[in-house]
Design a protein around this motif. Structure first.
Motif, PDB file in Angstrom:
ATOM      1  N   LYS A   1       5.545  86.427  -4.334  1.00 26.74           N
ATOM      2  CA  LYS A   1       6.702  87.306  -4.273  1.00 26.74           C
ATOM      3  C   LYS A   1       6.473  88.414  -5.296  1.00 26.74           C
ATOM      4  CE  LYS A   1       9.104  84.773  -1.336  1.00 26.74           C
ATOM      5  NZ  LYS A   1       9.427  85.237   0.036  1.00 26.74           N
ATOM      6  N   ILE A   2       6.430  89.660  -4.838  1.00 26.67           N
ATOM      7  CA  ILE A   2       6.043  90.778  -5.696  1.00 26.67           C
ATOM      8  C   ILE A   2       7.143  91.833  -5.707  1.00 26.67           C
ATOM      9  CG2 ILE A   2       4.285  92.563  -6.088  1.00 26.67           C
ATOM     10  CD1 ILE A   2       2.472  90.771  -4.192  1.00 26.67           C
ATOM     11  N   PRO A   3       7.657  92.219  -6.873  1.00 29.31           N
ATOM     12  CA  PRO A   3       8.651  93.295  -6.929  1.00 29.31           C
ATOM     13  C   PRO A   3       8.085  94.573  -6.307  1.00 29.31           C
ATOM     14  CG  PRO A   3       8.481  92.183  -9.047  1.00 29.31           C
ATOM     15  CD  PRO A   3       7.340  91.693  -8.209  1.00 29.31           C
ATOM     16  N   PHE A   4       8.895  95.259  -5.532  1.00 33.57           N
ATOM     17  CA  PHE A   4       8.439  96.480  -4.853  1.00 33.57           C
ATOM     18  C   PHE A   4       9.094  97.712  -5.460  1.00 33.57           C
ATOM     19  CE2 PHE A   4       8.843  99.803  -1.633  1.00 33.57           C
ATOM     20  CZ  PHE A   4       7.526  99.925  -1.206  1.00 33.57           C
ATOM     21  N   SER A   5       8.273  98.680  -5.869  1.00 31.31           N
ATOM     22  CA  SER A   5       8.801  99.970  -6.314  1.00 31.31           C
ATOM     23  C   SER A   5       8.050 101.122  -5.663  1.00 31.31           C
ATOM     24  CB  SER A   5       8.706 100.095  -7.836  1.00 31.31           C
ATOM     25  OG  SER A   5       7.352 100.064  -8.258  1.00 31.31           O
ATOM     26  N   GLY A   6       7.148 100.796  -4.741  1.00 38.15           N
ATOM     27  CA  GLY A   6       6.372 101.813  -4.050  1.00 38.15           C
ATOM     28  C   GLY A   6       5.103 101.190  -3.503  1.00 38.15           C
ATOM     29  N   PRO A   7       4.383 101.917  -2.651  1.00 38.72           N
ATOM     30  CA  PRO A   7       3.140 101.391  -2.086  1.00 38.72           C
ATOM     31  C   PRO A   7       2.163 100.966  -3.182  1.00 38.72           C
ATOM     32  CG  PRO A   7       3.804 103.388  -0.948  1.00 38.72           C
ATOM     33  CD  PRO A   7       4.684 103.275  -2.155  1.00 38.72           C
ATOM     34  N   VAL A   8       1.524  99.829  -2.980  1.00 42.40           N
ATOM     35  CA  VAL A   8       0.572  99.313  -3.957  1.00 42.40           C
ATOM     36  C   VAL A   8      -0.686  98.806  -3.260  1.00 42.40           C
ATOM     37  CG1 VAL A   8       2.283  98.666  -5.687  1.00 42.40           C
ATOM     38  CG2 VAL A   8       1.678  97.027  -3.908  1.00 42.40           C
ATOM     39  N   PHE A   9      -1.751  98.736  -4.045  1.00 38.99           N
ATOM     40  CA  PHE A   9      -3.024  98.200  -3.577  1.00 38.99           C
ATOM     41  C   PHE A   9      -3.393  97.095  -4.558  1.00 38.99           C
ATOM     42  CE2 PHE A   9      -7.594  98.010  -2.885  1.00 38.99           C
ATOM     43  CZ  PHE A   9      -7.714  98.226  -1.525  1.00 38.99           C
ATOM     44  N   MET A  10      -3.324  95.843  -4.109  1.00 37.72           N
ATOM     45  CA  MET A  10      -3.536  94.705  -4.996  1.00 37.72           C
ATOM     46  C   MET A  10      -4.779  93.926  -4.604  1.00 37.72           C
ATOM     47  SD  MET A  10       0.202  93.166  -5.839  1.00 37.72           S
ATOM     48  CE  MET A  10       1.115  93.894  -7.185  1.00 37.72           C
ATOM     49  N   MET A  11      -5.450  93.401  -5.648  1.00 36.64           N
ATOM     50  CA  MET A  11      -6.683  92.667  -5.441  1.00 36.64           C
ATOM     51  C   MET A  11      -6.415  91.173  -5.377  1.00 36.64           C
ATOM     52  SD  MET A  11      -8.193  95.479  -5.519  1.00 36.64           S
ATOM     53  CE  MET A  11      -9.814  94.858  -5.091  1.00 36.64           C
ATOM     54  N   LEU A  12      -7.072  90.496  -4.439  1.00 37.12           N
ATOM     55  CA  LEU A  12      -7.003  89.047  -4.315  1.00 37.12           C
ATOM     56  C   LEU A  12      -8.328  88.434  -4.761  1.00 37.12           C
ATOM     57  CD1 LEU A  12      -5.221  88.492  -0.873  1.00 37.12           C
ATOM     58  CD2 LEU A  12      -4.318  87.915  -3.142  1.00 37.12           C
ATOM     59  N   LEU A  13      -8.244  87.385  -5.572  1.00 37.96           N
ATOM     60  CA  LEU A  13      -9.449  86.715  -6.070  1.00 37.96           C
ATOM     61  C   LEU A  13      -9.248  85.205  -6.017  1.00 37.96           C
ATOM     62  CD1 LEU A  13     -12.182  86.532  -7.501  1.00 37.96           C
ATOM     63  CD2 LEU A  13     -10.968  86.877  -9.674  1.00 37.96           C
ATOM     64  N   PRO A  14      -9.953  84.484  -5.130  1.00 43.65           N
ATOM     65  CA  PRO A  14      -9.853  83.023  -5.108  1.00 43.65           C
ATOM     66  C   PRO A  14     -10.550  82.426  -6.330  1.00 43.65           C
ATOM     67  CG  PRO A  14     -10.787  83.908  -3.053  1.00 43.65           C
ATOM     68  CD  PRO A  14     -10.817  85.000  -4.062  1.00 43.65           C
ATOM     69  N   GLU A  15      -9.945  81.423  -6.918  1.00 38.26           N
ATOM     70  CA  GLU A  15     -10.567  80.721  -8.045  1.00 38.26           C
ATOM     71  C   GLU A  15     -11.946  80.207  -7.648  1.00 38.26           C
ATOM     72  OE1 GLU A  15      -9.236  77.109 -11.076  1.00 38.26           O
ATOM     73  OE2 GLU A  15      -8.720  76.985  -8.935  1.00 38.26           O
ATOM     74  N   TYR A  16     -12.114  79.842  -6.407  1.00 35.00           N
ATOM     75  CA  TYR A  16     -13.371  79.304  -5.891  1.00 35.00           C
ATOM     76  C   TYR A  16     -14.549  80.235  -6.185  1.00 35.00           C
ATOM     77  CZ  TYR A  16     -16.903  78.179  -2.335  1.00 35.00           C
ATOM     78  OH  TYR A  16     -18.073  77.877  -1.701  1.00 35.00           O
ATOM     79  N   VAL A  17     -14.327  81.536  -6.028  1.00 36.41           N
ATOM     80  CA  VAL A  17     -15.420  82.510  -6.164  1.00 36.41           C
ATOM     81  C   VAL A  17     -16.002  82.497  -7.579  1.00 36.41           C
ATOM     82  CG1 VAL A  17     -15.985  84.982  -6.130  1.00 36.41           C
ATOM     83  CG2 VAL A  17     -14.584  83.984  -4.310  1.00 36.41           C
ATOM     84  N   THR A  18     -15.121  82.536  -8.586  1.00 38.18           N
ATOM     85  CA  THR A  18     -15.609  82.545  -9.965  1.00 38.18           C
ATOM     86  C   THR A  18     -16.091  81.161 -10.394  1.00 38.18           C
ATOM     87  OG1 THR A  18     -13.312  82.264 -10.704  1.00 38.18           O
ATOM     88  CG2 THR A  18     -14.199  84.500 -10.661  1.00 38.18           C
ATOM     89  N   ALA A  19     -15.388  80.113  -9.969  1.00 39.37           N
ATOM     90  CA  ALA A  19     -15.767  78.756 -10.363  1.00 39.37           C
ATOM     91  C   ALA A  19     -17.147  78.373  -9.823  1.00 39.37           C
ATOM     92  CB  ALA A  19     -14.721  77.754  -9.880  1.00 39.37           C
ATOM     93  N   GLU A  20     -17.459  78.853  -8.626  1.00 40.87           N
ATOM     94  CA  GLU A  20     -18.755  78.558  -8.016  1.00 40.87           C
ATOM     95  C   GLU A  20     -19.794  79.643  -8.313  1.00 40.87           C
ATOM     96  OE1 GLU A  20     -19.545  75.694  -6.335  1.00 40.87           O
ATOM     97  OE2 GLU A  20     -17.578  75.048  -7.096  1.00 40.87           O
ATOM     98  N   ARG A  21     -19.408  80.587  -9.172  1.00 38.32           N
ATOM     99  CA  ARG A  21     -20.314  81.658  -9.621  1.00 38.32           C
ATOM    100  C   ARG A  21     -20.899  82.448  -8.454  1.00 38.32           C
ATOM    101  NH1 ARG A  21     -23.544  79.185 -14.898  1.00 38.32           N
ATOM    102  NH2 ARG A  21     -21.660  78.616 -16.052  1.00 38.32           N
ATOM    103  N   GLN A  22     -20.049  82.728  -7.490  1.00 37.93           N
ATOM    104  CA  GLN A  22     -20.480  83.555  -6.372  1.00 37.93           C
ATOM    105  C   GLN A  22     -20.372  85.029  -6.747  1.00 37.93           C
ATOM    106  OE1 GLN A  22     -18.227  82.554  -2.856  1.00 37.93           O
ATOM    107  NE2 GLN A  22     -19.495  80.777  -2.444  1.00 37.93           N
ATOM    108  N   MET A  23     -21.138  85.877  -6.062  1.00 37.83           N
ATOM    109  CA  MET A  23     -21.017  87.307  -6.286  1.00 37.83           C
ATOM    110  C   MET A  23     -19.620  87.748  -5.869  1.00 37.83           C
ATOM    111  SD  MET A  23     -23.309  90.503  -4.887  1.00 37.83           S
ATOM    112  CE  MET A  23     -22.673  90.475  -3.221  1.00 37.83           C
ATOM    113  N   TYR A  24     -18.949  88.464  -6.775  1.00 37.19           N
ATOM    114  CA  TYR A  24     -17.572  88.864  -6.494  1.00 37.19           C
ATOM    115  C   TYR A  24     -17.528  90.284  -5.943  1.00 37.19           C
ATOM    116  CZ  TYR A  24     -12.734  90.285  -7.242  1.00 37.19           C
ATOM    117  OH  TYR A  24     -11.477  90.771  -7.075  1.00 37.19           O
ATOM    118  N   VAL A  25     -17.115  90.399  -4.699  1.00 37.29           N
ATOM    119  CA  VAL A  25     -16.864  91.697  -4.087  1.00 37.29           C
ATOM    120  C   VAL A  25     -15.348  91.847  -3.994  1.00 37.29           C
ATOM    121  CG1 VAL A  25     -17.203  93.169  -2.082  1.00 37.29           C
ATOM    122  CG2 VAL A  25     -18.998  91.560  -2.762  1.00 37.29           C
TER     123      VAL A  25
END
Length: 400
Positions: A62-86
């Motif tokens: 649930k994200i407060p809205f005050s205008g259009p936003v561009f947000m990044m999603l990062l699964p814990e899996y990616v960093t925990a498994e040391r995968q290349m993060y795009v």
């Protein structure tokens, strides 16, 4: 001063703080595949961070809205498994429900987004870009024997020139088509940042002119247009237009008050690890030339004043500090990455520009300072790592 560059994305830079407005975004996600016990999803911008638990392949924000936003999603899996993060970003242009569907085995960039026309359009444009980049990479591979070269490669300059030509050939038409067909979409406005690297200033002006009146009034479009002005304003030999920015105590510093001295303008940010890594050596530069007609002026592009003030206190650099609250970085200097430094003459004219920081102390600006004032600056000693000096730097979105 040139080595490590933290790339900026206008899509991220355009985000303001998420003020409470009574409206909110619901971002729900479904993610399949073996997460190997790493059941967290992170969402962030430079001024907003949150996390959610993934239960039975589902998570929600649930994200407060005050205008259009561009947000990044990062699964814990990616960093925990040391995968290349795009980095994977979601454009959300209105207070509604957005659904992200992902398969961890295919990577987040294979996700689909539903919720409104803008993110779907942005996603479709992204797929067209990805296909164009495959063509560009294949062409470079054929012509140079490799799809990428390092700066120390003899082919580097020729490679960069050819890559730029191919970007104009394959990527610019896609952006022009998007602007022409969808001049009233936030997907178009956020995509305009691609033009910073691939379009001439005249082409950037034309793209901006094609937007609807509503989109031209958006923060994102205004910053893009200011950036175009910044390219013109930051040419070598140009007189710096006067501006005033606040110091940590709130006192305004007019740039015109610094005339009569050589000014090293250092654009940085609290979240930029390379910027902060550069400060020990920069303090050596300051000590070497502080008795000369020379000053350093650090200008932060932070969106959060609190984060800036915290970092200023931690670094305790003995020179002028300001927070860029009027987008001088864009309108005056066309900053695309930090750290970026400019050397300004006593008359207020731009002499040199460098992106990045040369840890060896052999950057062109330092060489110029040595020729002006004599002497050489010794490389700063490596700083010991301590638990309370960890620099929390968010992963950045590449321009490409």
């Amino acid at each position: 001063m040139k080595r490590i560059i933290t790339t900026l994305s206008g899509a991220c830079l355009a985000l303001g703080s998420l003020a409470q407005s009574g409206q909110q975004i619901t971002l729900q996600g479904d993610i399949s595949g073996d997460l190997k016990g790493h059941h967290k999803m992170y969402i962030y911008t430079r001024t907003y961070k949150d996390s959610a638990v993934i239960e039975n392949g589902h998570y929600s924000f649930k994200i407060p809205f005050s205008g259009p936003v561009f947000m990044m999603l990062l699964p814990e899996y990616v960093t925990a498994e040391r995968q290349m993060y795009v980095p994977y970003g979601v454009l959300m242009d209105k207070p509604t429900t957005y659904t992200v569907t992902s398969d961890i085995s295919k990577g987040m960039n294979a996700s689909t987004v539903k919720g409104s026309e803008a993110p779907e359009l942005y996603q479709a444009y992204g797929k067209e870009k990805a296909a164009a980049w495959k063509t560009i990479s294949a062409t470079l591979q054929k012509e140079f024997g490799k799809a990428w070269v390092q700066e120390n490669d003899p082919q580097y300059e020729a490679f960069q020139k050819r890559q730029g030509e191919l970007q104009k050939q394959y990527l610019l038409p896609l952006l022009e088509k998007l602007v022409k067909q969808h001049p009233d979409s936030y997907a178009t406005v956020f995509s305009l940042n691609d033009a910073r690297q691939i379009a001439t200033v005249d082409q950037q002006d034309r793209l901006y002119a094609m937007l609807s009146k509503k989109m031209k009034a958006s923060t994102q479009a205004k910053e893009f247009h200011q950036f175009t002005d910044g390219i013109r304003n930051s040419a070598i030999g140009k007189q710096v237009n006067d501006f005033s920015l606040p110091d940590p105590q709130g006192k305004m510093i007019p740039f015109s008050s610094l005339k009569g001295k050589y000014v090293l303008i250092d654009f940085w940010a609290s979240w930029c690890a390379p910027c902060r890594k550069s400060f020990p050596h920069m303090r050596k530069v300051y000590q070497q030339y502080k008795d000369q007609p020379f000053i350093i002026y650090s200008i932060s592009i932070d969106k959060s004043k609190a984060d800036w003030l915290k970092a200023v206190g931690e670094e305790n650099n003995p020179w002028l500090q300001s927070l860029d609250n009027i987008n001088v970085a864009g309108s005056g200097f066309a900053i695309t990455g930090v750290p970026t430094t400019y050397l300004i003459s006593p008359e207020g004219k731009i002499m040199m520009k460098e992106i990045g920081f040369d840890e060896t102390g052999n950057g062109n600006i330092e060489k110029k300072l040595a020729s002006l004032f004599g002497g050489a600056v010794k490389k700063a000693e490596a700083q010991p790592k301590t638990e309370d000096k960890v620099i929390k730097a968010m992963p950045m979105t590449p321009l490409q």
